[in-house]
Design a protein around this motif. Structure first.
Motif, PDB file in Angstrom:
ATOM      1  N   GLY A 147     -40.295  46.148 -63.025  1.00 54.63           N
ATOM      2  CA  GLY A 147     -40.325  44.759 -63.432  1.00 54.63           C
ATOM      3  C   GLY A 147     -39.151  43.979 -62.879  1.00 54.63           C
ATOM      4  N   TRP A 148     -38.000  44.631 -62.760  1.00 53.24           N
ATOM      5  CA  TRP A 148     -36.800  44.035 -62.183  1.00 53.24           C
ATOM      6  C   TRP A 148     -36.829  44.251 -60.667  1.00 53.24           C
ATOM      7  N   PRO A 149     -36.363  43.289 -59.869  1.00 54.73           N
ATOM      8  CA  PRO A 149     -36.438  43.473 -58.414  1.00 54.73           C
ATOM      9  C   PRO A 149     -35.412  44.463 -57.868  1.00 54.73           C
ATOM     10  N   VAL A 150     -35.812  45.167 -56.811  1.00 60.37           N
ATOM     11  CA  VAL A 150     -34.874  45.918 -55.983  1.00 60.37           C
ATOM     12  C   VAL A 150     -34.524  45.024 -54.794  1.00 60.37           C
ATOM     13  N   LEU A 188     -29.056  34.676 -46.562  1.00 64.03           N
ATOM     14  CA  LEU A 188     -29.307  36.083 -46.882  1.00 64.03           C
ATOM     15  C   LEU A 188     -29.909  36.778 -45.676  1.00 64.03           C
ATOM     16  N   ASP A 189     -29.558  38.047 -45.512  1.00 67.61           N
ATOM     17  CA  ASP A 189     -30.167  38.899 -44.490  1.00 67.61           C
ATOM     18  C   ASP A 189     -30.682  40.132 -45.216  1.00 67.61           C
ATOM     19  N   LEU A 190     -31.971  40.135 -45.548  1.00 70.49           N
ATOM     20  CA  LEU A 190     -32.542  41.098 -46.490  1.00 70.49           C
ATOM     21  C   LEU A 190     -33.258  42.236 -45.789  1.00 70.49           C
ATOM     22  N   ARG A 191     -32.976  43.438 -46.247  1.00 69.90           N
ATOM     23  CA  ARG A 191     -33.789  44.590 -45.883  1.00 69.90           C
ATOM     24  C   ARG A 191     -34.997  44.675 -46.815  1.00 69.90           C
ATOM     25  N   MET A 192     -34.790  44.316 -48.094  1.00 62.05           N
ATOM     26  CA  MET A 192     -35.873  44.433 -49.073  1.00 62.05           C
ATOM     27  C   MET A 192     -35.628  43.490 -50.240  1.00 62.05           C
ATOM     28  N   TRP A 193     -36.701  42.837 -50.681  1.00 63.39           N
ATOM     29  CA  TRP A 193     -36.727  42.168 -51.991  1.00 63.39           C
ATOM     30  C   TRP A 193     -38.068  42.541 -52.595  1.00 63.39           C
ATOM     31  N   ARG A 194     -38.024  43.489 -53.488  1.00 60.51           N
ATOM     32  CA  ARG A 194     -39.265  44.090 -53.989  1.00 60.51           C
ATOM     33  C   ARG A 194     -39.351  43.988 -55.501  1.00 60.51           C
ATOM     34  N   HIS A 195     -40.461  43.449 -55.981  1.00 60.66           N
ATOM     35  CA  HIS A 195     -40.805  43.526 -57.401  1.00 60.66           C
ATOM     36  C   HIS A 195     -41.851  44.633 -57.544  1.00 60.66           C
ATOM     37  N   TYR A 196     -41.679  45.493 -58.529  1.00 60.72           N
ATOM     38  CA  TYR A 196     -42.489  46.710 -58.522  1.00 60.72           C
ATOM     39  C   TYR A 196     -42.675  47.262 -59.928  1.00 60.72           C
ATOM     40  N   PHE A 197     -43.653  48.173 -60.028  1.00 63.39           N
ATOM     41  CA  PHE A 197     -43.797  49.061 -61.177  1.00 63.39           C
ATOM     42  C   PHE A 197     -44.074  50.455 -60.656  1.00 63.39           C
ATOM     43  N   PHE A 198     -43.483  51.450 -61.307  1.00 62.89           N
ATOM     44  CA  PHE A 198     -43.771  52.858 -61.067  1.00 62.89           C
ATOM     45  C   PHE A 198     -44.668  53.383 -62.185  1.00 62.89           C
ATOM     46  N   PHE A 199     -45.695  54.145 -61.801  1.00 62.98           N
ATOM     47  CA  PHE A 199     -46.560  54.835 -62.741  1.00 62.98           C
ATOM     48  C   PHE A 199     -46.426  56.330 -62.474  1.00 62.98           C
ATOM     49  N   PRO A 200     -45.921  57.118 -63.431  1.00 63.31           N
ATOM     50  CA  PRO A 200     -45.639  58.524 -63.164  1.00 63.31           C
ATOM     51  C   PRO A 200     -46.892  59.337 -62.863  1.00 63.31           C
ATOM     52  N   TYR A 238     -43.571  41.709 -52.285  1.00 60.12           N
ATOM     53  CA  TYR A 238     -42.353  41.344 -51.552  1.00 60.12           C
ATOM     54  C   TYR A 238     -42.350  39.828 -51.309  1.00 60.12           C
ATOM     55  N   PRO A 239     -41.697  39.046 -52.181  1.00 61.24           N
ATOM     56  CA  PRO A 239     -41.776  37.585 -52.062  1.00 61.24           C
ATOM     57  C   PRO A 239     -40.994  37.010 -50.890  1.00 61.24           C
ATOM     58  N   VAL A 240     -39.896  37.652 -50.480  1.00 58.80           N
ATOM     59  CA  VAL A 240     -39.094  37.188 -49.347  1.00 58.80           C
ATOM     60  C   VAL A 240     -38.599  38.407 -48.570  1.00 58.80           C
ATOM     61  N   SER A 241     -38.224  38.189 -47.310  1.00 57.92           N
ATOM     62  CA  SER A 241     -37.675  39.276 -46.496  1.00 57.92           C
ATOM     63  C   SER A 241     -36.945  38.678 -45.313  1.00 57.92           C
ATOM     64  N   GLY A 242     -36.125  39.519 -44.651  1.00 56.50           N
ATOM     65  CA  GLY A 242     -35.441  39.088 -43.444  1.00 56.50           C
ATOM     66  C   GLY A 242     -34.420  37.997 -43.720  1.00 56.50           C
ATOM     67  N   LYS A 243     -34.370  37.002 -42.829  1.00 53.99           N
ATOM     68  CA  LYS A 243     -33.409  35.906 -42.935  1.00 53.99           C
ATOM     69  C   LYS A 243     -33.914  34.865 -43.931  1.00 53.99           C
ATOM     70  N   VAL A 244     -33.100  34.559 -44.918  1.00 53.48           N
ATOM     71  CA  VAL A 244     -33.419  33.532 -45.907  1.00 53.48           C
ATOM     72  C   VAL A 244     -32.279  32.514 -45.899  1.00 53.48           C
ATOM     73  N   THR A 245     -32.595  31.251 -45.730  1.00 53.38           N
ATOM     74  CA  THR A 245     -31.588  30.201 -45.592  1.00 53.38           C
ATOM     75  C   THR A 245     -31.054  29.776 -46.951  1.00 53.38           C
ATOM     76  N   ALA A 246     -29.742  29.529 -47.020  1.00 53.19           N
ATOM     77  CA  ALA A 246     -29.130  29.030 -48.253  1.00 53.19           C
ATOM     78  C   ALA A 246     -29.886  27.797 -48.744  1.00 53.19           C
ATOM     79  N   GLY A 247     -30.128  27.757 -50.059  1.00 52.23           N
ATOM     80  CA  GLY A 247     -30.877  26.657 -50.657  1.00 52.23           C
ATOM     81  C   GLY A 247     -32.340  26.970 -50.893  1.00 52.23           C
ATOM     82  N   ALA A 248     -32.855  28.023 -50.244  1.00 54.90           N
ATOM     83  CA  ALA A 248     -34.252  28.411 -50.479  1.00 54.90           C
ATOM     84  C   ALA A 248     -34.425  28.854 -51.936  1.00 54.90           C
ATOM     85  N   ALA A 249     -35.571  28.544 -52.505  1.00 52.37           N
ATOM     86  CA  ALA A 249     -35.850  28.898 -53.894  1.00 52.37           C
ATOM     87  C   ALA A 249     -37.263  29.434 -54.003  1.00 52.37           C
TER      88      ALA A 249
END
Length: 217
Positions: free
Chosen positions: A44-47, A114-126, A195-206
């Motif tokens: 539920g929390w992003p990585v 931002l220079d992102l490798r990952m912005w991931r929202h996720y759930f794990f199911f065992p 994955y809502p965003v990735s790579g280069k993200v410009t300051a001010g993006a929301a």
């Protein structure tokens, strides 16, 4: 009775009459999702990671705001995610209903480039408890494999459900999330992720991410 309260260690807990139990860190990370005392999923929390793979951490979070009525519990968190010189602010609101439904809404803003490798929202199911379950994205249905699979299980969709042995989990999201077998990357889980965003993200993006979950048995 729907209850929301803070524990001595700063954990924020919510419990519903139907046995749903959520536990949050003081910064808003959802650490435990239980029904009837047993864990059904995590996440539920992003990585969030910068290049090459350096995880962002929360800096100086605001004290959580906790409120509850007989019909809704509301938890509000805010802070800044930091990695080196990179910064992104967040606010998070979790609302919980007595019928074991909860919604997570995140509002993010890039405070620096931002220079992102990952912005991931996720759930794990065992795998231990979910192998053999029926999973669906609203148009396709699969059985979660007992043996490790390297093929995608479900493509990106804003709807997802999982059912097994009387337990049903229903998820609706504002961004497409796909389902894969995460054993190929070293954990004993199935991974539902977007994955809502990735790579280069410009300051001010929301951007905003909203996830609604209902757990029933």
């Amino acid at each position: 009775e729907l209850r929301a309260f803070e524990l001595e260690d700063g954990t924020v807990a919510v419990r519903t009459p139907g046995g749903l139990d959520l536990r949050f860190s003081p910064s808003g990370e959802l650490r435990r999702i239980l029904i009837g005392g047993r864990s059904v999923m995590t996440g539920g929390w992003p990585v969030v990671a910068a290049q090459p793979f350096k995880l962002f951490e929360v800096e100086t979070p605001s004290p959580p705001i906790v409120a509850a009525t007989p019909t809704e519990a509301r938890l509000t968190f805010a802070g800044t995610l930091v990695q080196g010189e990179q910064r992104a602010t967040y606010s998070e609101v979790c609302t919980v209903a007595p019928d074991n439904r909860f919604t997570l809404r995140f509002d993010f803003a890039a405070a620096t480039d931002l220079d992102l490798r990952m912005w991931r929202h996720y759930f794990f199911f065992p795998v231990a408890s979910c192998a053999g379950a029926t999973a669906s994205d609203g148009t396709q249905t699969v059985t979660l494999p007992e043996q490790r699979s390297t093929s995608p299980l479900l493509p990106g969709s804003k709807q997802f459900s999982l059912s097994k042995d009387g337990l049903t989990i229903e998820i609706e999201t504002s961004l497409p999330m796909s389902l894969v077998d995460h054993r190929q990357w070293g954990t004993e889980d199935y991974l539902l992720a977007g994955y809502p965003v990735s790579g280069k993200v410009t300051a001010g993006a929301a951007w905003t991410v909203e996830i609604s979950v209902k757990v029933s048995e």
